[in-house]
Write a protein that holds these residues in place. Structure first.
Motif, PDB file in Angstrom:
ATOM      1  N   SER A 191      -9.130  -1.345   3.754  1.00 59.07           N
ATOM      2  CA  SER A 191      -8.253  -1.980   2.926  1.00 59.07           C
ATOM      3  C   SER A 191      -8.491  -3.240   2.471  1.00 59.07           C
ATOM      4  O   SER A 191      -7.909  -3.987   1.543  1.00 59.07           O
ATOM      5  N   LYS A 223      -4.948   4.370  -5.118  1.00 57.27           N
ATOM      6  CA  LYS A 223      -6.179   3.682  -4.087  1.00 57.27           C
ATOM      7  C   LYS A 223      -7.569   3.825  -4.795  1.00 57.27           C
ATOM      8  O   LYS A 223      -8.273   2.820  -4.563  1.00 57.27           O
ATOM      9  N   TRP A 278       0.944  -1.154  -0.003  1.00 59.41           N
ATOM     10  CA  TRP A 278      -0.150   0.235   0.085  1.00 59.41           C
ATOM     11  C   TRP A 278       0.916   1.173  -0.131  1.00 59.41           C
ATOM     12  O   TRP A 278       0.621   2.406  -0.359  1.00 59.41           O
TER      13      TRP A 278
END
Ligand code: MN
Ligand code: MN
Length: 463
Positions: free
Chosen positions: A254, A24, A16
């Motif tokens: 996430s 994202k 990430w």
């Protein structure tokens, strides 16, 4: 003495940190669509129906119709072949001769669950229950005390099909498997939930009949109103699955918690990859198959010849068929067995090797081999094949990891990889690492789902 590697190190592998805000957003958008797919498709038949609809919307034609009309195929054409409403093979014809091989991605669309037996309905102590037989490798205790839904089909003697889907809509009733309360669990030695105990409660409303309180007849009436007789269960296929939708997980959103990430996460990523595949050099193929969870047996499992037969038909429509062409097409192929793997779990760290196992959010996970003990039962991918894949991965900036599944001798597993490898084609396992694989609710990382899709797309185009 070697120093022990610190147990709570944050994997340097978490990707990430390499994503900017735009990355994202793209990942989250892709995963929003995946969540919808996962929530709406909880059986192999449902996945199949949705896949066919998406295929047709994206210009794929039914092979059966093409065969009937003797329609010749040319490069760029898009074809799908359905096997018994549970398995699909999708092809995008390449410019290269199919004898030189195809690029194939294969995932499975069956997931662990509880199947109703052929004579499931019974009444006991004022309750109506449905008797089940579990499907796939489950830990029985995980499937109790949660809302359950009922999905499937009832096929009447005249061949008509009644689709069943109860427990998913906001005002639908759900079903339930009970457990003993802690107050009464004096003997803690025997708390295992047996397969026979996985019976689903569906009613508790009794009516007076001949001086007895009976609830099963009311259920029979309710079923009859839906045109279902008790005997119809014999020719039904009804799956009990967790009720409810897939959801974002974590404050950072996430991850996704959902039923059936194994293997619908890889199936969805594979499906999107083939839908977007245009004019490939080598014929591109996406396989979504049934019965992987019970060993790929049966007419709709990978061990059946449906795929070989479909390729034979494709060759016949591209040129003229002969067996040698078919054999060459299969042997010269490259295949990705797109299936999930075990993600490192800090709560159960003892089962894993932190240095060699897959981590969530580290990208698509490649298993050179699966199997158990000394790689028993594994397809062991060749370094020559892996070297070519590394180039595709790096050229397309895919986040990836090459991993094992747990400590050596901890356990093991298998996929459809070895079945395709029997043709002599190149095969490797590559998919999404999960937490709690085979649990009613499994967890996957959005980053891994998206990068698996990116890889499958690149593989179809570049290999
Ligand atoms: Mn799987
Ligand atoms: Mn599985």
């Amino acid at each position: 003495m070697a120093t022990t590697k610190t147990e709570n190190k944050t994997p340097a592998k978490n990707k990430w940190s390499l994503c900017n805000e735009t990355d994202k957003k793209i990942i989250f958008k892709f995963c929003d669509e995946y969540k919808t797919f996962l929530s709406e498709n909880k059986t192999e038949r449902e996945c199949l129906t949705s896949s066919v609809a998406l295929a047709e919307k994206n210009g794929f034609k039914n092979l059966e119709t093409l065969v009937k009309n003797k329609t010749k195929l040319k490069a760029g054409d898009r074809v799908y072949s359905v096997n018994k409403d549970k398995t699909i093979a999708m092809f995008v014809i390449g410019t290269d001769d199919i004898e030189n091989g195809m690029n194939i991605i294969g995932a499975h669309i069956d997931s662990p669950r509880l199947d109703l037996k052929a004579t499931p309905l019974y009444e006991k102590n004022g309750f109506c229950l449905l008797d089940t037989h579990y499907y796939g490798g489950i830990k029985t205790y995980q499937w109790i005390t949660m809302p359950l839904a009922m999905h499937g089909v009832v096929v009447k003697k005249d061949g008509s099909i009644i689709k069943i889907n109860i427990g998913e809509k906001e005002d639908d009733p759900v079903f339930y498997i009970s457990d003993l309360l802690p107050h009464l669990k004096k003997d803690k030695t025997n708390q295992e939930v047996t397969g026979e105990q996985l019976d689903v409660i569906i009613a508790n409303m009794a009516f007076k009949e001949e001086n007895k309180e009976i609830c099963i007849n009311n259920i029979k009436q309710i079923l009859k109103a839906q045109n279902v007789e008790i005997d119809d269960f014999i020719s039904a296929e009804i799956e009990i699955v967790p009720a409810g939708k897939a959801k974002d997980m974590g404050l950072d959103r996430s991850m996704i918690v959902g039923y059936g990430h194994d293997d619908r996460s890889c199936a969805y990523a594979s499906l999107q990859a083939i839908l977007e595949c245009k004019n490939p050099k080598r014929t591109a193929v996406c396989l979504l198959v049934d019965k992987e969870e019970i060993g790929s047996y049966g007419a709709t499992g990978m061990k059946s010849r449906f795929f070989e037969n479909a390729v034979a038909e494709i060759i016949n429509l591209c040129t003229t068929y002969n067996e040698l062409k078919l054999k060459r097409a299969l042997t010269n192929s490259n295949m990705i067995s797109s299936d999930v793997t075990a993600g490192f779990d800090p709560t159960w760290a003892g089962a894993y090797n932190i240095d060699t196992d897959a981590f969530l959010s580290s990208g698509i996970s490649f298993n050179k081999y699966t199997g158990a003990r000394g790689k028993s039962g594994a397809n062991d991918a060749s370094p020559e094949y892996i070297a070519k894949l590394r180039k595709v991965l790096d050229d397309n900036k895919i986040f990836y990891q090459f991993t094992e599944m747990g400590k050596v001798d901890q356990g093991g597993g298998g996929t459809i990889a070895y079945i395709l490898a029997q043709y002599g084609m190149n095969v490797i396992d590559a998919g999404i690492p999960l937490l709690s694989m085979h649990a009613p609710w499994e967890v996957a990382s959005k980053l891994d789902i998206y990068h698996s899709y990116l890889f499958y797309k690149a593989f179809l185009k570049d290999m």
